[in-house]
Write an enzyme that holds these catalytic residues in place. Structure first.
Site, mmCIF file in Angstrom:
data_model
loop_
_atom_site.group_PDB
_atom_site.id
_atom_site.type_symbol
_atom_site.label_atom_id
_atom_site.label_comp_id
_atom_site.label_asym_id
_atom_site.label_seq_id
_atom_site.Cartn_x
_atom_site.Cartn_y
_atom_site.Cartn_z
ATOM 1 C CG HIS A 1 -16.455 -10.226 34.623
ATOM 2 N ND1 HIS A 1 -15.830 -10.817 35.692
ATOM 3 C CD2 HIS A 1 -17.460 -11.070 34.282
ATOM 4 C CE1 HIS A 1 -16.415 -11.959 35.984
ATOM 5 N NE2 HIS A 1 -17.411 -12.137 35.146
ATOM 6 N N GLY B 1 -19.640 -13.214 39.409
ATOM 7 C CA GLY B 1 -20.189 -12.232 40.332
ATOM 8 C C GLY B 1 -20.763 -12.819 41.597
#
Length: 317
Positions: A77, A220
């Protein structure tokens, strides 16, 4: 000729194995990490695999993890709208401002999002970033070990989350790398907490504890578990509820062990170090504070609002 061909094939196999074992020799070791409890500023070199990713512009967008000298692991994402030439990664960084004497940087030469990533429900939220050139390992820059396929993480297993995300849900990102410990929450309890508003799949792993949470700016980044002298990455920061200040819901991470084959299919001859972690049982129970009734929720894939990209930050009580 057949004998020579066989020797050639054997030599190639041995070289491939040697490359893989090379990462196992160095992965997951943090010589400068003496932390035994989290929830505060990290020290230089404590998390030598931590990466700060600038997806666009001049500010931190997402976290990442160094897994070999040529590859970084992050969340899909983070890379839904980007210009490849503007993606920059910083290694050995402690502060987002001022001097970082142990730091180096690389641009991205290739970004590979998992082909089955979906948003929502944020499944398969994993990406690989290939560096423009290899980094040199030091006490401040080292790869993490990755949880091998079949690894298990019992509810209550202590995990560490690190990142430069916000310290408050509406505040700025942290200048100094933050670290916090949270226990694993079973997938069933995690699903019950979200009460059907978000699908918790087998590709995800959850952690949570009252008063502690990841936040916007940490996307992340890694969740790691210590196994003796090795640090093993079990998750990639993926989703939280919009409000970090009232963390009544577990943080969601991509379950790294589910993606070993996919990672290995791209990383070439120098493979990451995969290590099995099996905590089939635990003396801890799953986190009891979770709300187990339906609520009207809004979710965030941890967008970094002022840059329109997704990241993650740690929120402590």
């Amino acid at each position: 000729m057949k004998f020579n061909s066989a020797l050639s094939v054997a030599a190639i196999i041995l070289l491939y194995i040697a490359g893989s074992l090379c990462q196992l020799d160095v992965c997951g070791r943090a010589p400068l990490n003496d932390r035994i409890f989290g929830g505060e500023n990290a020290k230089a070199g404590a998390w030598p695999w931590q990466v700060s990713i600038y997806v666009s512009g001049s500010s931190h967008n997402c976290g990442g993890t160094l897994i070999t000298k040529d590859w970084v692991l992050s969340a899909a994402h983070c890379f839904q709208d980007f210009v490849l030439s503007r993606v920059v990664m910083y290694f050995g960084r402690l502060r987002q401002s001022g001097s970082n004497p142990n730091e180096t940087s690389r641009r991205a030469s290739r970004i590979i999002n998992h082909p089955n990533y979906s948003s929502p429900p944020y499944d398969n939220d994993i990406a690989l970033v290939q560096l423009s050139s290899s980094v040199n390992f030091s006490d401040y820059i080292r790869p993490v070990c990755l949880a091998a396929a079949g690894s298990t993480f019992a509810a209550g297993t202590e995990s560490w989350v690190t990142g430069w995300g916000r310290l408050q849900s509406e505040g700025p990102v942290s200048d100094i790398l933050q670290e916090v410990t949270m226990p694993v929450v079973s997938n069933s309890d995690c699903a019950n907490a979200y009460a059907g508003a978000l699908s918790i799949t087998s590709n995800m792993i959850c952690v949570g504890q009252q008063g502690k949470s990841a936040c916007q700016g940490d996307s992340g980044g890694p969740m790691v578990i210590r196994n003796s002298s090795l640090w093993i990455q079990s998750g990639i920061a993926n989703f939280i509820r919009d409000s970090c200040a009232d963390p009544k819901y577990p943080n969601g991470f991509a379950r790294v062990s589910k993606f070993q084959d996919w990672i290995q299919s791209y990383t070439g001859s120098t493979q990451p170090g995969f290590v099995a972690f099996n905590a089939a049982s635990s003396n801890f129970r799953s986190v009891p504070y979770l709300l187990l009734f339906p609520l009207s929720l809004t979710f965030s894939v941890i967008p970094f609002t002022f840059s329109l990209y997704l990241s993650f930050n740690l929120s402590f009580s």
